[in-house]
Write an enzyme that holds these catalytic residues in place. Structure first.
Site, PDB file in Angstrom:
ATOM      1  N   TYR A 189       4.509   5.655   4.354  1.00 13.25           N
ATOM      2  CA  TYR A 189       3.907   6.264   3.167  1.00 13.25           C
ATOM      3  C   TYR A 189       2.417   6.518   3.432  1.00 13.25           C
ATOM      4  O   TYR A 189       1.897   7.614   3.195  1.00 13.25           O
ATOM      5  CB  TYR A 189       4.092   5.347   1.939  1.00 13.25           C
ATOM      6  CG  TYR A 189       3.247   5.799   0.775  1.00 13.25           C
ATOM      7  CD1 TYR A 189       3.659   6.845  -0.037  1.00 13.25           C
ATOM      8  CD2 TYR A 189       2.003   5.201   0.520  1.00 13.25           C
ATOM      9  CE1 TYR A 189       2.867   7.284  -1.087  1.00 13.25           C
ATOM     10  CE2 TYR A 189       1.205   5.638  -0.526  1.00 13.25           C
ATOM     11  CZ  TYR A 189       1.642   6.680  -1.319  1.00 13.25           C
ATOM     12  OH  TYR A 189       0.848   7.122  -2.344  1.00 13.25           O
TER      13      TYR A 189
ATOM     14  N   GLU B 251      -3.899   3.460   0.060  1.00 14.22           N
ATOM     15  CA  GLU B 251      -2.948   2.978   1.062  1.00 14.22           C
ATOM     16  C   GLU B 251      -3.298   3.552   2.450  1.00 14.22           C
ATOM     17  O   GLU B 251      -2.893   3.014   3.469  1.00 14.22           O
ATOM     18  CB  GLU B 251      -1.550   3.393   0.613  1.00 14.22           C
ATOM     19  CG  GLU B 251      -0.391   2.671   1.235  1.00 14.22           C
ATOM     20  CD  GLU B 251      -0.312   1.177   0.979  1.00 14.22           C
ATOM     21  OE1 GLU B 251      -0.858   0.678  -0.023  1.00 14.22           O
ATOM     22  OE2 GLU B 251       0.298   0.496   1.810  1.00 14.22           O
TER      23      GLU B 251
ATOM     24  N   SER C 204      -4.564   8.398  -1.198  1.00  8.18           N
ATOM     25  CA  SER C 204      -4.271   7.040  -1.675  1.00  8.18           C
ATOM     26  C   SER C 204      -5.076   6.008  -0.904  1.00  8.18           C
ATOM     27  O   SER C 204      -5.334   6.164   0.292  1.00  8.18           O
ATOM     28  CB  SER C 204      -2.781   6.770  -1.470  1.00  8.18           C
ATOM     29  OG  SER C 204      -2.528   5.398  -1.491  1.00  8.18           O
TER      30      SER C 204
ATOM     31  N   ASN D 251      -4.978   1.784  -6.721  1.00  7.11           N
ATOM     32  CA  ASN D 251      -3.813   1.600  -7.609  1.00  7.11           C
ATOM     33  C   ASN D 251      -4.193   1.880  -9.059  1.00  7.11           C
ATOM     34  O   ASN D 251      -5.194   1.370  -9.541  1.00  7.11           O
ATOM     35  CB  ASN D 251      -3.278   0.175  -7.493  1.00  7.11           C
ATOM     36  CG  ASN D 251      -2.758  -0.141  -6.108  1.00  7.11           C
ATOM     37  OD1 ASN D 251      -3.454   0.113  -5.119  1.00  7.11           O
ATOM     38  ND2 ASN D 251      -1.572  -0.671  -6.014  1.00  7.11           N
TER      39      ASN D 251
ATOM     40  N   LYS E 118       0.285  10.082   3.765  1.00 11.87           N
ATOM     41  CA  LYS E 118      -0.873  10.425   2.938  1.00 11.87           C
ATOM     42  C   LYS E 118      -2.081  10.794   3.812  1.00 11.87           C
ATOM     43  O   LYS E 118      -2.863  11.682   3.464  1.00 11.87           O
ATOM     44  CB  LYS E 118      -1.222   9.263   1.999  1.00 11.87           C
ATOM     45  CG  LYS E 118      -0.250   9.135   0.840  1.00 11.87           C
ATOM     46  CD  LYS E 118      -0.415  10.307  -0.144  1.00 11.87           C
ATOM     47  CE  LYS E 118       0.623  10.358  -1.214  1.00 11.87           C
ATOM     48  NZ  LYS E 118       0.460  11.457  -2.164  1.00 11.87           N
TER      49      LYS E 118
ATOM     50  N   ALA F 245       5.331  13.077  -4.670  1.00 13.65           N
ATOM     51  CA  ALA F 245       5.497  12.387  -3.389  1.00 13.65           C
ATOM     52  C   ALA F 245       6.559  11.320  -3.548  1.00 13.65           C
ATOM     53  O   ALA F 245       6.875  10.914  -4.666  1.00 13.65           O
ATOM     54  CB  ALA F 245       4.189  11.723  -2.966  1.00 13.65           C
TER      55      ALA F 245
ATOM     56  N   PHE G 131       7.114  -0.693  -9.314  1.00 16.35           N
ATOM     57  CA  PHE G 131       5.793  -1.146  -8.881  1.00 16.35           C
ATOM     58  C   PHE G 131       5.500  -2.516  -9.482  1.00 16.35           C
ATOM     59  O   PHE G 131       5.962  -2.839 -10.588  1.00 16.35           O
ATOM     60  CB  PHE G 131       4.723  -0.122  -9.279  1.00 16.35           C
ATOM     61  CG  PHE G 131       4.955   1.208  -8.608  1.00 16.35           C
ATOM     62  CD1 PHE G 131       4.529   1.419  -7.301  1.00 16.35           C
ATOM     63  CD2 PHE G 131       5.623   2.224  -9.261  1.00 16.35           C
ATOM     64  CE1 PHE G 131       4.781   2.634  -6.665  1.00 16.35           C
ATOM     65  CE2 PHE G 131       5.885   3.437  -8.632  1.00 16.35           C
ATOM     66  CZ  PHE G 131       5.455   3.641  -7.331  1.00 16.35           C
TER      67      PHE G 131
END
Ligand code: G4F
Length: 337
Positions: free
Chosen positions: A156, A134, A132, A185, A160, A89, A195
């Site tokens: 992003y 996220e 994720s 994470n 996902k 990704a 990151f």
């Protein structure tokens, strides 16, 4: 006795942090391991396949583009995998604000192409999608579980959520053994330098080596649930060993601010983070995910998964690895102020 057939695994994103760890895990379990990589990676292995150095001779790499159904179809037909780990990704959240279109295009279509190829060619193949935390974004509850509503805050995160829904739809509509991990994470010395954790630990090493004087960071108050990538890929594998496919949160259940990470990383080499961190407003994101904290109870109960490596150990391992890379001795400074 008839020998057990060798299980064949295919990994998209094998060159990344998670891809390299899961490739090692699968090899240790006797799998034949195949990875999908960009053509440029095959042409420039010294730079682009470094995380695979230790296992390069034991894996098979195939050039394909996740932006082309034809090329994905061809690799799946050639490999005929029993398990497919879809990790590739555009995974850097900040970048997704700069190029929304390619993030959505690569992440959503890539997942769709791979799911479609698996369904059409190897419907028995077990499929893992890298979801994720996220996806929770502006989370409406703490901690977040598999039942927490998604409210992504970046393209992003949106990509996902779309991949997660595609995976669920293929499971329900076509009876595919397709599972999603909602991974919080996860870091390691193999993390990309963009990151925040690796930016900090490599920054500490550069400062210690006299190569930098400061480290510029954005939002220091953001909170993340950070675990070790090597343990998280084991969760992925466990998901595909279950009789029935499902979705699972993988997290430590502990959250820390970016400033706590920085404080610990600098303290490990005897430095005070406040002397080196320079806040930089340009590194703030247009929309931020302020607090992520996962509840991995379901993975614990159903998969028997749990993390062992704690926050301090993770920070220490990353700082020490980065110091070693630059040839500086972290321990030499632990007692200095
Ligand atoms: O390390 P980050 O860039 O990771 P982020 O955005 O949480 O995303 C990572 O974890 C997700 C799982 O939740 C994955 F899906 C995703 O692919 C990726 O692996 O940023 C962490 C936090 C953010 O709040 C960011 O605003 O750190 C803050 N931060 C502060 N200064 C910074 C910086 N992040 C980066 N990258 N660089 C900075 O200078």
């Amino acid at each position: 006795m008839v020998p057990m057939p060798v299980r064949r695994a295919m990994i998209s994103g094998i060159t990344g942090q998670d891809g390299s760890y899961i490739a090692e895990l699968l090899l240790s379990k006797g799998y034949e391991v195949h990875g999908i990589v960009r053509r440029v990676a095959i042409e420039d292995p010294e730079h682009r396949l470094t995380r695979l150095d230790a296992i390069r001779s034991r894996i098979h790499v195939h050039a394909a583009s996740l932006e082309s159904y034809a090329s994905i179809h061809q690799v799946v037909a050639q490999v005929m995998p029993d398990e497919c780990y879809h990790l590739a990704a555009q995974s850097f959240v900040s970048y997704s604000f700069d190029d929304e279109f390619s993030t959505l295009n690569a992440n959503i279509n890539g997942t769709h192409y791979l799911l479609a190829a698996v369904k059409n060619i190897v419907p028995h193949c077990r499929f893992y999608f890298a979801g994720s935390s996220e996806m929770f974004g502006k989370a409406e509850e703490v901690p977040q579980t598999e039942r927490t509503r998604f409210h992504p805050r970046s393209t992003y995160g949106i990509s996902k959520v779309a991949g997660f829904e595609l995976t669920r739809n293929y499971r329900e509509a076509y009876n595919l053994h397709a599972s999603s991990g909602i991974l919080f994470n996860h870091e390691s010395p193999r993390r990309g330098f963009e990151f925040v954790t690796r930016k900090i630990t490599s920054g500490v090493a550069r400062i210690l080596a006299g190569r930098s004087k400061e480290l510029r960071l954005g939002n220091l108050e953001a909170k993340r649930d950070w675990g070790h990538a090597r343990e998280y890929v084991y969760g992925m594998w466990l998901m595909l060993q279950q009789d029935a496919p499902d979705d699972y949160v993988i997290a430590t259940g502990e959250t820390h601010t970016v400033s706590e990470f920085a404080e610990l990383a600098f303290a490990h080499v005897g430095l005070n983070w406040r002397d080196y961190i320079v806040p930089d407003a340009d590194l703030f994101r247009p929309a931020e995910v302020n607090l992520l904290l996962g509840d991995a109870s379901k993975a614990r109960t159903k998969l028997g998964w749990s993390h062992r490596i704690g926050f301090e150990e993770l920070v220490r391992e990353m700082v020490e690895a980065d110091c070693r890379m630059l040839g500086v001795e972290p321990k030499a400074r632990t007692t200095a102020s």
